[in-house]
Design a protein around this motif. Structure first.
Motif, short mmCIF file in Angstrom:
data_model
loop_
_atom_site.label_atom_id
_atom_site.label_comp_id
_atom_site.label_asym_id
_atom_site.label_seq_id
_atom_site.Cartn_x
_atom_site.Cartn_y
_atom_site.Cartn_z
N THR A 237 0.83 -1.21 0.00
CA THR A 237 0.00 0.00 0.00
C THR A 237 0.87 1.26 0.00
O THR A 237 1.97 1.29 0.56
N GLU A 238 0.30 2.29 -0.63
CA GLU A 238 0.99 3.60 -0.61
C GLU A 238 1.06 4.14 0.82
O GLU A 238 1.98 4.86 1.18
N MET A 244 5.66 5.39 6.98
CA MET A 244 7.05 5.21 7.43
C MET A 244 7.92 6.39 7.03
O MET A 244 8.79 6.83 7.79
N ALA A 245 7.67 6.94 5.81
CA ALA A 245 8.43 8.13 5.37
C ALA A 245 8.14 9.30 6.31
O ALA A 245 9.05 10.02 6.72
N ARG A 251 7.24 14.23 10.38
CA ARG A 251 6.05 15.00 10.03
C ARG A 251 4.83 14.09 10.17
O ARG A 251 4.96 12.87 10.31
N ALA A 252 3.64 14.70 10.14
CA ALA A 252 2.41 13.90 10.22
C ALA A 252 2.16 13.21 8.88
O ALA A 252 2.37 13.81 7.82
#
Ligand code: CAA
Length: 258
Positions: A237-238, A244-245, A251-252
């Motif tokens: 999934t994107e 995780m990024a 950041r949120a």
């Protein structure tokens, strides 16, 4: 169909269903259960909704199956109609999380309805019980099966055989409810929890629900294998990339599939 026994509303990405037969303390009948099933499936299919809350009134979440409706029934009447359990499994078909926000009485079918939900948040006024034995019957919508899984065999026997009610503190100690809040905060707390859930990636939310429910159906080794496969699949999934990024970039996350 226009609903007669429930109120349906949305709060942001949360679907809110309020059981609404106040004169009968939200006693459950076929019509109410049909409406509840329809409203749940509609929210489940609605892309704008990420979680669902079911609540009742201050006095009663639900005082059980409607005794007046079934009092005169024969064996064949109840066997043929399956009364309120006819479409009970509809609730299990809902893939999005369902929170029961319980104030006052949750008895018989009302307690069983709460146990069908994924999370139970109780007001300090909540009282749970399976008092069917006083009516010359036994729980008929899963109480003898779900209650021992939720609170232990000993306590389930105690509640089903003596018909005593359990207050919110005991219900929390026993594991039936996930948290107890002041009665005047109940809906806000339940909606806040639902809003948090509705902000996460919907595929992972639905898969977490499915995996936890699997724990009640299959042996441990099979459940763990199921979990592992589902965990692997989420890497397709994107939202896993984004989640995780976002953590690494401090950041949120902006989940796409909500
Ligand atoms: N079915 C139908 N009507 C109900 C009801 C029920 N389960 N529970 C309450 N009511 C009605 C009462 O008959 C009363 O109606 P009237 O005003 O017309 O007389 C109204 O709701 C208010 O109830 P009370 O006057 O009894 O209110 P209370 O505050 O004195 O007591 C109570 C509250 C302890 C919840 C009491 O109403 C009670 O014991 N209710 C029945 C609880 C019960 O036995 N539930 C199990 C039902 S069987 C079942 O659920 C089977 C299954 O597993 C599927």
């Amino acid at each position: 169909m226009p609903y007669e026994n429930i109120l349906v509303d949305t709060r942001g990405r949360v679907g809110l269903i309020t059981l609404n037969r106040p004169k009968q303390l939200n006693a459950l009948n076929d019509r109410l259960m049909d409406e509840l099933g329809e409203a749940l499936l509609a929210f489940d299919a609605d892309e704008g909704i990420g979680a669902i809350v079911i609540t009742g009134s201050e006095k009663a979440f639900a005082a059980g199956a409607d005794i007046a409706a079934m009092a005169g029934w024969s064996y064949m009447d109840v066997h043929r109609s399956q009364y309120i359990t006819r479409n009970w499994e509809t609730i299990r078909r809902v893939r999005k999380p369902v929170i029961a926000a319980v104030a006052g009485f949750a008895l018989g079918g009302g307690c069983e309805l709460a146990m069908m939900c994924d999370i139970v948040i109780a007001a300090d006024s909540a009282r749970f019980g399976q008092p069917e034995i006083k009516l010359g019957v036994i729980p008929g919508a899963g109480g003898t099966q779900r209650l021992p899984r939720a609170v232990s065999k000993a306590k389930a026997m105690d509640l089903c055989l003596t018909a005593r009610l359990m207050d919110a503190a005991e219900a929390e100690r026993s594991g039936l409810v996930s948290r107890v809040v002041p009665a005047d905060r109940l809906l806000d707390e339940a909606l806040a929890a639902a809003q948090i859930i509705a902000g996460f990636s919907l595929p992972s939310v639905m898969m977490a629900k499915e995996a936890i429910n699997r724990a009640y159906e299959v042996p441990l080794a099979e459940g763990v294998t199921f979990e592992r496969r589902v965990f692997h699949s989420l890497f397709a999934t994107e939202d896993q990339k984004e989640g995780m990024a976002a953590f690494l970039e401090k950041r949120a996350p902006q989940f796409r599939h909500r």
